[in-house]
Motif scaffolding. Structure first.
Motif, PDB file in Angstrom:
ATOM      1  N   PHE A  28       0.783  -1.213   0.232  1.00 37.95           N
ATOM      2  CA  PHE A  28       0.078   0.070  -0.096  1.00 37.95           C
ATOM      3  C   PHE A  28       0.875   1.133   0.089  1.00 37.95           C
ATOM      4  O   PHE A  28       2.177   1.270   0.283  1.00 37.95           O
ATOM      5  CB  PHE A  28      -1.000   0.121   1.191  1.00 37.95           C
ATOM      6  N   ASP A  29       0.257   2.383  -0.184  1.00 36.94           N
ATOM      7  CA  ASP A  29       1.055   3.467  -0.320  1.00 36.94           C
ATOM      8  C   ASP A  29       0.737   4.364   1.130  1.00 36.94           C
ATOM      9  O   ASP A  29      -0.401   4.463   1.617  1.00 36.94           O
ATOM     10  CB  ASP A  29       0.545   4.718  -1.360  1.00 36.94           C
ATOM     11  N   ALA A  30       1.857   4.631   1.779  1.00 36.42           N
ATOM     12  CA  ALA A  30       1.860   5.171   3.133  1.00 36.42           C
ATOM     13  C   ALA A  30       2.341   6.651   3.323  1.00 36.42           C
ATOM     14  O   ALA A  30       3.388   7.050   2.144  1.00 36.42           O
ATOM     15  CB  ALA A  30       2.340   4.508   4.110  1.00 36.42           C
ATOM     16  N   PRO A  31       2.136   7.547   4.110  1.00 40.54           N
ATOM     17  CA  PRO A  31       2.930   8.667   4.124  1.00 40.54           C
ATOM     18  C   PRO A  31       4.518   8.449   4.236  1.00 40.54           C
ATOM     19  O   PRO A  31       4.739   7.508   4.827  1.00 40.54           O
ATOM     20  CB  PRO A  31       2.453   9.424   5.416  1.00 40.54           C
ATOM     21  N   ASP A  32       5.193   9.506   3.605  1.00 39.16           N
ATOM     22  CA  ASP A  32       6.564   9.430   3.675  1.00 39.16           C
ATOM     23  C   ASP A  32       7.078  10.333   4.741  1.00 39.16           C
ATOM     24  O   ASP A  32       7.047  11.497   4.771  1.00 39.16           O
ATOM     25  CB  ASP A  32       7.039  10.008   2.123  1.00 39.16           C
ATOM     26  N   HIS A  33       7.564   9.470   5.760  1.00 40.57           N
ATOM     27  CA  HIS A  33       8.163  10.077   6.836  1.00 40.57           C
ATOM     28  C   HIS A  33       9.358  10.920   6.758  1.00 40.57           C
ATOM     29  O   HIS A  33       9.937  11.736   7.844  1.00 40.57           O
ATOM     30  CB  HIS A  33       8.243   9.151   7.923  1.00 40.57           C
ATOM     31  N   SER A  40      -0.771  10.354   9.761  1.00 38.12           N
ATOM     32  CA  SER A  40      -1.963   9.604   9.990  1.00 38.12           C
ATOM     33  C   SER A  40      -1.969   8.516   9.367  1.00 38.12           C
ATOM     34  O   SER A  40      -3.115   7.607   9.539  1.00 38.12           O
ATOM     35  CB  SER A  40      -3.050  10.566   9.363  1.00 38.12           C
ATOM     36  N   GLY A  41      -1.131   7.965   8.741  1.00 39.06           N
ATOM     37  CA  GLY A  41      -1.018   6.374   8.307  1.00 39.06           C
ATOM     38  C   GLY A  41      -0.555   5.701   9.231  1.00 39.06           C
ATOM     39  O   GLY A  41      -0.759   4.437   9.263  1.00 39.06           O
ATOM     40  N   CYS A  42       0.366   6.261  10.353  1.00 37.77           N
ATOM     41  CA  CYS A  42       0.647   5.310  11.465  1.00 37.77           C
ATOM     42  C   CYS A  42      -0.141   5.950  12.704  1.00 37.77           C
ATOM     43  O   CYS A  42      -1.233   6.722  12.341  1.00 37.77           O
ATOM     44  CB  CYS A  42       2.117   5.490  11.674  1.00 37.77           C
TER      45      CYS A  42
END
Length: 488
Positions: A28-33, A40-42
């Motif tokens: 999946f695509d998650a926010p790039d930290h 908000s993806g974690c």
């Protein structure tokens, strides 16, 4: 079950995300930290960043999926580098169709935990003095969060004295637990096994699986299960406990005088015992104490006299190497697919070849030698600690003891070459090393004092006999075999 891939449309903040599970990975695509610390993806801590990165999570790393108001996916994230530990990460997504999300959750979890029980209940034993006092911290910061995230439960006891773990295992209500998990070195595992084997209901108790979390200075079981690169990784070991199945492992009975107990890892005499037990004052060095002491002993050319007797199965290292590779090609066998010598018709372990105090029976095929040796080591595990692969052909359930003998008069240069070889297991091919598969062996020391080590525990300096009993205990393992310890 639906066919792969399992797809689910969800939202992460204002972004629409597709969760795709293909049987090997969740993507999946998650926010790039790296772009922002907000996420908000974690766990939520602000608005979603616009930049995203594709995340690929291995099946083995998926701990749990919880659907409530949101869809929470708990994973164990491997970190790069040999000294880096895995970490718990929780991804949160908003769902529109609860029914569809529930079906996706059920499909993925049924595959993630295929053939493995979910939400296990453990008896956890932590040795707060193990690993230079780090075992308690490792439990609290790494293992406990992962176990909780996976939906597992536990009762915990911190051991306070020698044989405390043995006492607990002897009195434990085993029907309440799926496994005993030891956050310690090999000493607590040794105690647990002997406590289980002393019970009046040992027929049932010996089947209770054991999980190993490396928290001591010697972690033979963890390294043998996970290998050189991962044996000290607490996160990987915890995954093995959560996701592992019961793998049958041989156990060795040890007799001395009127006493009998059990050994799961190694039985050592000479140099290896001296290095193990004669370096207690060097525990502050951690695992390095073994290497430093071993080099000194080899340079000193020290030997120890004994009568060595053994019942050989195979004495050719070439053939042993071939048999090892053949065994690696065979399908894995789990504990629930095997039988051992304890059942309703056989309620106690019988030592077929007698005890250390008995005369050797010629018909059993004993070979007897009288000589001086640098070391004599019997083992059921390839590793005894990091970078120490003493018995590389050891297999979990072949019914044999791997017997390692270092000859006398090997010379300092040969000794150092052998010592270097121990790091990878190559020493067994050296001309001054004998490596055998045996059914049983006996060591009768000639001197009046010295060290004998059983799984790293002090043992009286007197004759002892060791015999292998096939598949008598089980340990939790994902792979169902030890890590590769001999080259092809």
């Amino acid at each position: 079950m639906a066919s792969f891939p399992f797809l689910l449309q969800v939202h992460s903040g204002h972004n629409q995300v597709e969760l795709s599970y293909n049987g090997q990975h969740l993507e999946f695509d998650a926010p790039d930290h790296n772009e922002t610390k907000q996420s908000s993806g974690c766990l939520p801590c602000g608005p979603s960043p616009s930049s995203t990165v594709n995340r690929t999570i291995r099946t083995v790393d998926i701990l749990n999926i919880v659907l409530q108001e949101q869809l929470n996916i708990a994973v164990c994230v491997p970190k790069a580098g040999p000294r880096s530990e895995s970490a718990l990460e929780v991804f949160q997504f908003q769902v529109k169709d609860q029914t569809q999300a529930a079906q996706w959750q059920a499909n993925v979890l049924s595959h993630v935990y295929k053939d493995v029980k979910r939400s296990k209940h453990f008896k956890v034993l932590v040795n707060p003095f193990g690993g230079q006092g780090h075992a308690k911290r490792l439990w609290e910061h790494i293992t406990e969060p992962l176990i909780k995230a996976a939906g597992c439960t536990y009762d915990i006891t911190y051991t306070t004295h020698r044989y405390h773990a043995k006492e607990i295992a002897r009195d434990l209500n085993i029907l309440q637990y799926d496994a005993v998990v030891c956050v310690s070195g090999d000493g607590v595992v040794h105690e647990v096994i002997n406590g289980l084997m002393e019970r009046s209901d040992a027929i049932i108790a010996h089947k209770l699986p054991i999980g190993a979390i490396p928290g001591g200075s010697g972690n033979a079981l963890s390294f043998s299960l996970l290998g050189e690169d991962h044996g000290a990784h607490v996160g990987n070991a915890t995954l093995g406990v959560i996701k592992g199945r019961a793998m049958p492992v041989d156990l060795c009975s040890v007799t001395q005088g009127n006493e009998r107990f059990f050994s799961f890892a190694l039985q050592s005499f000479g140099l290896i015992a001296d290095v193990d037990l004669g370096t207690e004052h060097m525990r502050w060095m951690g695992e390095a104490r073994f290497t430093v002491s071993a080099v000194g002993k080899l340079l000193s050319q020290a030997t120890t006299g004994c009568e060595l007797a053994y019942i050989p199965v195979e004495t050719s290292i070439k053939r042993i190497h071939e048999q090892y590779n053949e065994a690696r090609q065979r399908p894995v066998v789990w504990a629930d697919q095997t039988q051992d010598e304890l059942d309703t018709n056989h309620t106690s372990i019988i030592d077929k070849f007698g005890r250390a105090t008995d005369s050797l029976r010629q018909e059993d095929g004993w070979v007897v030698e009288n000589d001086d040796y640098v070391t004599v080591v019997g083992a059921k595990m390839p590793w005894i600690s990091k970078s120490t692969v003493t018995n590389p052909a050891a297999l979990p359930n072949d019914g044999c003891i791997d017997l390692l003998v270092f000859s006398k008069n090997m010379g300092r240069i040969a000794g150092l070459a052998i010592m270097i070889g121990v790091e990878t297991g190559e020493h067994v091919f050296h001309k001054d090393v004998r490596y055998m598969k045996v059914k049983a062996f006996r060591v009768s020391p000639k001197a009046s004092s010295g060290f004998i080590s059983m799984d790293g525990e002090h043992t009286p300096y007197q004759p002892y006999q060791v015999e292998a009993h096939r598949g008598l205990i089980s340990v939790l393992s994902i792979e169902g075999r030890y890590a590769r310890s001999m080259k092809q």
